[in-house]
Design an enzyme around this catalytic site. Structure first.
Site, PDB file in Angstrom:
ATOM      1  N   ARG A   1      11.507  -2.182  11.167  1.00  0.00           N
ATOM      2  CA  ARG A   1      10.299  -1.686  11.734  1.00  0.00           C
ATOM      3  C   ARG A   1      10.010  -2.341  13.194  1.00  0.00           C
ATOM      4  O   ARG A   1       9.897  -3.499  13.092  1.00  0.00           O
ATOM      5  CB  ARG A   1       9.078  -1.317  10.828  1.00  0.00           C
TER       6      ARG A   1
ATOM      7  N   ARG B   1      11.881  -5.974   4.953  1.00  0.00           N
ATOM      8  CA  ARG B   1      11.492  -4.462   4.980  1.00  0.00           C
ATOM      9  C   ARG B   1      12.509  -3.843   5.809  1.00  0.00           C
ATOM     10  O   ARG B   1      12.694  -4.179   6.875  1.00  0.00           O
ATOM     11  CB  ARG B   1      10.034  -4.165   5.142  1.00  0.00           C
TER      12      ARG B   1
ATOM     13  N   ARG C   1     -10.008   0.854   8.726  1.00  0.00           N
ATOM     14  CA  ARG C   1      -9.426  -0.495   8.987  1.00  0.00           C
ATOM     15  C   ARG C   1     -10.558  -1.467   9.911  1.00  0.00           C
ATOM     16  O   ARG C   1     -10.457  -2.342  10.368  1.00  0.00           O
ATOM     17  CB  ARG C   1      -8.176  -0.624   9.994  1.00  0.00           C
TER      18      ARG C   1
ATOM     19  N   LYS D   1       1.019  -1.267  -0.051  1.00  0.00           N
ATOM     20  CA  LYS D   1       0.018  -0.041   0.030  1.00  0.00           C
ATOM     21  C   LYS D   1       1.015   1.438  -0.065  1.00  0.00           C
ATOM     22  O   LYS D   1       0.471   2.158  -0.672  1.00  0.00           O
ATOM     23  CB  LYS D   1      -0.841   0.053   1.027  1.00  0.00           C
TER      24      LYS D   1
ATOM     25  N   ARG E   1      -0.841  -9.062  13.596  1.00  0.00           N
ATOM     26  CA  ARG E   1      -1.399  -7.932  12.580  1.00  0.00           C
ATOM     27  C   ARG E   1      -1.978  -8.724  11.565  1.00  0.00           C
ATOM     28  O   ARG E   1      -3.327  -8.109  11.030  1.00  0.00           O
ATOM     29  CB  ARG E   1      -0.183  -7.306  11.827  1.00  0.00           C
TER      30      ARG E   1
HETATM   31  P1  AP5 Z   1       4.818  -1.622   1.828  1.00  0.00           P
HETATM   32  O1  AP5 Z   1       4.677  -0.739   0.604  1.00  0.00           O
HETATM   33  O2  AP5 Z   1       5.523  -1.016   3.024  1.00  0.00           O
HETATM   34  O3  AP5 Z   1       3.358  -2.343   2.482  1.00  0.00           O
HETATM   35  P2  AP5 Z   1       2.304  -1.689   3.110  1.00  0.00           P
HETATM   36  O4  AP5 Z   1       0.965  -2.404   2.697  1.00  0.00           O
HETATM   37  O5  AP5 Z   1       2.347  -0.392   3.109  1.00  0.00           O
HETATM   38  O6  AP5 Z   1       2.414  -2.522   4.564  1.00  0.00           O
HETATM   39  P3  AP5 Z   1       2.425  -1.939   6.136  1.00  0.00           P
HETATM   40  O7  AP5 Z   1       3.024  -3.201   6.900  1.00  0.00           O
HETATM   41  O8  AP5 Z   1       3.134  -0.632   6.096  1.00  0.00           O
HETATM   42  O9  AP5 Z   1       0.929  -1.981   6.327  1.00  0.00           O
HETATM   43  P4  AP5 Z   1       0.035  -1.856   7.410  1.00  0.00           P
HETATM   44  O10 AP5 Z   1      -1.366  -1.587   7.046  1.00  0.00           O
HETATM   45  O11 AP5 Z   1       0.258  -3.235   8.436  1.00  0.00           O
HETATM   46  O12 AP5 Z   1       0.864  -0.849   8.383  1.00  0.00           O
HETATM   47  P5  AP5 Z   1       0.656   0.587   9.033  1.00  0.00           P
HETATM   48  O13 AP5 Z   1       1.594   1.356   8.932  1.00  0.00           O
HETATM   49  O14 AP5 Z   1      -0.700   1.075   8.209  1.00  0.00           O
HETATM   50  O15 AP5 Z   1       5.599  -2.909   1.364  1.00  0.00           O
HETATM   51  C1  AP5 Z   1       6.129  -3.963   2.143  1.00  0.00           C
HETATM   52  C2  AP5 Z   1       7.306  -4.477   1.770  1.00  0.00           C
HETATM   53  O16 AP5 Z   1       7.605  -5.051   0.490  1.00  0.00           O
HETATM   54  C3  AP5 Z   1       8.612  -3.451   1.678  1.00  0.00           C
HETATM   55  O17 AP5 Z   1       9.710  -3.715   1.915  1.00  0.00           O
HETATM   56  C4  AP5 Z   1       8.572  -3.088   0.023  1.00  0.00           C
HETATM   57  O18 AP5 Z   1       9.908  -2.605  -0.463  1.00  0.00           O
HETATM   58  C5  AP5 Z   1       8.048  -4.534  -0.663  1.00  0.00           C
HETATM   59  N1  AP5 Z   1       7.362  -4.415  -1.834  1.00  0.00           N
HETATM   60  C6  AP5 Z   1       6.308  -3.537  -2.044  1.00  0.00           C
HETATM   61  N2  AP5 Z   1       5.823  -4.142  -3.339  1.00  0.00           N
HETATM   62  C7  AP5 Z   1       6.327  -5.209  -3.508  1.00  0.00           C
HETATM   63  C8  AP5 Z   1       6.271  -6.063  -4.877  1.00  0.00           C
HETATM   64  N3  AP5 Z   1       5.486  -6.178  -5.793  1.00  0.00           N
HETATM   65  N4  AP5 Z   1       7.150  -7.221  -4.888  1.00  0.00           N
HETATM   66  C9  AP5 Z   1       7.855  -7.285  -3.795  1.00  0.00           C
HETATM   67  N5  AP5 Z   1       8.283  -6.495  -2.807  1.00  0.00           N
HETATM   68  C10 AP5 Z   1       7.329  -5.482  -2.622  1.00  0.00           C
HETATM   69  O19 AP5 Z   1      -0.034   0.261  10.463  1.00  0.00           O
HETATM   70  C11 AP5 Z   1       0.880   0.048  11.457  1.00  0.00           C
HETATM   71  C12 AP5 Z   1       0.090   0.097  12.995  1.00  0.00           C
HETATM   72  O20 AP5 Z   1      -0.568   1.335  13.065  1.00  0.00           O
HETATM   73  C13 AP5 Z   1      -1.060  -1.030  12.747  1.00  0.00           C
HETATM   74  O21 AP5 Z   1      -0.704  -2.268  13.091  1.00  0.00           O
HETATM   75  C14 AP5 Z   1      -2.009  -0.101  13.869  1.00  0.00           C
HETATM   76  O22 AP5 Z   1      -1.367  -0.451  15.097  1.00  0.00           O
HETATM   77  C15 AP5 Z   1      -1.811   1.289  13.656  1.00  0.00           C
HETATM   78  N6  AP5 Z   1      -2.817   1.687  12.693  1.00  0.00           N
HETATM   79  C16 AP5 Z   1      -2.453   2.311  11.641  1.00  0.00           C
HETATM   80  N7  AP5 Z   1      -3.773   2.719  10.879  1.00  0.00           N
HETATM   81  C17 AP5 Z   1      -4.580   2.263  11.821  1.00  0.00           C
HETATM   82  C18 AP5 Z   1      -6.018   2.291  11.719  1.00  0.00           C
HETATM   83  N8  AP5 Z   1      -6.565   2.985  10.859  1.00  0.00           N
HETATM   84  N9  AP5 Z   1      -6.776   2.022  12.538  1.00  0.00           N
HETATM   85  C19 AP5 Z   1      -6.078   1.440  13.678  1.00  0.00           C
HETATM   86  N10 AP5 Z   1      -4.741   1.181  14.113  1.00  0.00           N
HETATM   87  C20 AP5 Z   1      -4.021   1.778  12.734  1.00  0.00           C
END
Ligand code: AP5
Length: 219
Positions: A157, A127, A88, A13, A168
């Site tokens: 991270r 990552r 979410r 994402k 997660r």
């Molecule tokens: P990346 O692009 O970083 O993936 P992502 O989908 O953004 O993954 P996240 O882990 O950041 O998502 P998340 O939803 O768990 O975390 P968030 O920060 O929102 O890609 C991942 C890896 O793959 C990278 O190394 C990249 O280089 C590689 N890659 C990308 N595309 C590729 C491809 N095509 N092929 C191969 N490799 C590839 O949330 C973190 C925490 O915050 C949550 O757990 C929660 O506690 C809190 N939080 C955030 N938002 C909320 C909410 N709305 N409500 C409640 N809690 C929340």
């Protein structure tokens, strides 16, 4: 363009959302990035969020809707936005519906990246991120600690450790998959895009899916 980009942890994402938002000249509103910025600034919000994030649990809905409401009020979001990692829960989706309706706005598309669990685990375990939020992977940088984009220090991270990742993924299935059903049943619908493959290939699929959804909305 007003867009929601959904998908499980590690689906890509952030990677794709950055690109789409830059091309469209709109901000990428990532609730995860907002919470991490609050943690770095050591604000009350950041300290409260930390224990949920480190446990792989969701931060409470009222906290999230508060920061999203503020983000939507900023001038840079007036021409559109891309949500990454929000909503979410169904309660967050309903809260967003109310926030947008107060402003007389609607969404153009809700798109979800579909990636199998084993690939999600491989992407997350490799990552690496830097202080300024650039994201890369050990497949690209090996064991180097230097961010290829800004020269900053790359780290793992704190919520990317195996036990937290498995929690997660469980939280995503329990609390976020119902949000996909919520949008699929609504007026705008849900577009699911295969997130497996090279990122350029995923980018092409996403761009085509977004263009098609927008064309259908206009037509
Ligand atoms: P990346 O692009 O970083 O993936 P992502 O989908 O953004 O993954 P996240 O882990 O950041 O998502 P998340 O939803 O768990 O975390 P968030 O920060 O929102 O890609 C991942 C890896 O793959 C990278 O190394 C990249 O280089 C590689 N890659 C990308 N595309 C590729 C491809 N095509 N092929 C191969 N490799 C590839 O949330 C973190 C925490 O915050 C949550 O757990 C929660 O506690 C809190 N939080 C955030 N938002 C909320 C909410 N709305 N409500 C409640 N809690 C929340």
């Amino acid at each position: 363009m007003r867009l929601i980009l959904m998908g499980p942890p590690g689906a890509g994402k952030g990677t794709q959302g950055d690109r789409i938002a830059a091309a469209a000249g709109i901000p990428r509103l990532s609730t995860g990035d907002m919470l991490r910025a609050a943690r770095r600034a050591d604000t009350r919000l950041g300290r409260e969020a930390q224990r949920y994030m480190d446990a792989g649990e969701l931060v409470p809905d009222d906290v999230i809707l508060g920061i999203v409401g503020e983000a939507l009020d900023r001038p840079e979001a007036s021409g559109g936005f891309l949500f990454d990692g929000f909503p979410r829960t169904v309660a967050q989706a309903e809260g967003l519906r109310d926030l947008l309706s107060e402003k007389g706005l609607s969404l153009d598309a809700v798109v979800s990246l579909d990636v199998p669990d084993e690939e999600l685990v491989a992407r997350i375990s490799g990552r690496r991120v830097c202080e300024t939020g650039h994201v890369t992977h050990t497949r690209e940088v090996g064991e180097s600690k230097v961010c290829p984009q800004c020269g900053g220090t790359l780290v793992h991270r704190s919520d990317d450790l195996p036990d937290t990742v498995s929690r997660r993924l469980g939280v995503y299935r329990e609390q976020t998959e119902p949000v996909l059903e919520y949008y699929a049943a609504g007026d705008i619908g849900l577009t699911v895009v295969d997130g497996l493959g090279h990122r350029d290939e995923v980018a092409r699929r996403l761009d085509a899916a977004i263009a098609k959804t927008r064309a259908e909305a206009v037509g």
